[in-house]
Write an enzyme that holds these catalytic residues in place. Structure first.
Site, mmCIF file in Angstrom:
data_model
loop_
_atom_site.group_PDB
_atom_site.id
_atom_site.type_symbol
_atom_site.label_atom_id
_atom_site.label_comp_id
_atom_site.label_asym_id
_atom_site.label_seq_id
_atom_site.Cartn_x
_atom_site.Cartn_y
_atom_site.Cartn_z
ATOM 1 N N HIS A 1 0.858 -1.198 0.000
ATOM 2 C CA HIS A 1 0.000 0.000 0.000
ATOM 3 C C HIS A 1 0.892 1.245 0.000
ATOM 4 C CE1 HIS A 1 -2.923 3.001 1.124
ATOM 5 N NE2 HIS A 1 -3.854 2.148 0.761
ATOM 6 N N GLU B 1 -4.171 2.096 -7.360
ATOM 7 C CA GLU B 1 -4.559 3.197 -6.480
ATOM 8 C C GLU B 1 -3.679 4.408 -6.776
ATOM 9 O OE1 GLU B 1 -6.660 1.830 -2.672
ATOM 10 O OE2 GLU B 1 -4.540 1.705 -2.246
HETATM 11 P P1 13P Z 1 -9.700 6.181 0.420
HETATM 12 O O1 13P Z 1 -10.855 5.365 -0.067
HETATM 13 O O2 13P Z 1 -9.890 6.696 1.818
HETATM 14 O O3 13P Z 1 -9.314 7.217 -0.572
HETATM 15 O O4 13P Z 1 -8.461 5.171 0.525
HETATM 16 C C1 13P Z 1 -8.171 4.364 -0.542
HETATM 17 C C2 13P Z 1 -7.176 3.380 -0.109
HETATM 18 O O5 13P Z 1 -6.026 3.713 0.145
HETATM 19 C C3 13P Z 1 -7.627 1.991 0.027
HETATM 20 O O6 13P Z 1 -6.551 1.135 0.231
#
Ligand code: 13P
Length: 238
Positions: free
Chosen positions: A87, A155
């Site tokens: 992450h 992401e």
């Molecule tokens: P948010 O949905 O709070 O933007 O976070 C996304 C995330 O990092 C999920 O792993």
């Protein structure tokens, strides 16, 4: 059928998690629901049939002397099926290296669990997005077996917690690029999730992206009512 993965990050107190587990116990969905609470709360989520458990992290080595970390063997013994790896918060705030991410992926795959490998570019890297994604995929994927078990979560770092998301067209093309790249280079078909500011307000727009296989949801997943909206709206698309 899509994956709807809730990443609680470092949130919720004991009282809040008790209420949360109560609220989700009646959730029914044709989608695959996965909850990744803080590790200290795994026991609250046991014996539920309507969802699977995921960990937000795993140690980069086997069980043993490593204060404060959680081993893959321990997660497995608690029926944790999914593990979020790499992450961006861990990469950027805790300086997790590509080498550590590679090891985590290896241990997770060797233990028959499903890794959710997070990749994504920073705002200033948008113009070289493919180079960044390629580096993240290659350093994690090289010399691994069972890569067909991996789920990739795209992401974009600039979309996490900001309320901003790429356009559906952008997500469609990036997801296609990721899928084509791993298929060509590693001969695997990996599902790709989208993560970054997914909410009850933009889920309909996101569901117009045909080639995403689900969502990795942070902040919004802490509110079961909002999560329900996401699940229901995504169900309509099934
Ligand atoms: P948010 O949905 O709070 O933007 O976070 C996304 C995330 O990092 C999920 O792993």
């Amino acid at each position: 059928m899509k994956w709807i993965v809730s990443n609680h990050k470092m949130n919720l107190t004991k009282e809040q998690i008790e209420t949360y587990v109560n609220q989700i116990s009646s959730l029914k969905s044709m989608n695959k629901l996965v909850f990744c609470p803080s590790n200290i709360y795994f026991s609250y989520f046991q014996n539920q049939e309507n969802f699977q458990l995921g960990s937000q992290n795993v140690a980069d080595r086997n069980m043993g002397a490593l204060t404060g970390e959680v081993a893959v063997e321990q997660l497995k013994s608690l029926n944790v099926k999914y593990v979020i790896i790499g992450h961006s918060e861990r990469r950027n705030i805790l300086n997790e290296t590509e080498e550590m991410i590679h090891q985590k992926l290896k241990l997770t795959l060797e233990n028959g669990m499903i890794p959710i490998l997070c990749i994504g570019e920073k705002e200033e890297e948008i113009s070289e997005r493919e180079i960044i994604l390629k580096e993240e995929i290659d350093s994690a994927f090289s010399e691994q077996s069972n890569l067909d078990q991996v789920i990739i979560a795209y992401e974009p770092i600039w979309a996490i917690g900001t309320g901003r998301i790429p356009t559906p067209e952008e997500i469609t093309s990036i997801t296609k690029w990721i899928k084509d790249y791993v298929k060509e280079k590693y001969q695997v078909i990996c599902p790709v999730l989208y993560g970054g500011s997914v909410s009850e307000n933009n889920i309909e727009e996101l569901n117009t992206v045909l080639n995403i296989d689900g969502y990795l949801i942070g902040g919004t997943s802490l509110d079961v009512e909002k999560l329900k909206v996401i699940i229901e709206k995504t169900e309509e698309e099934v």
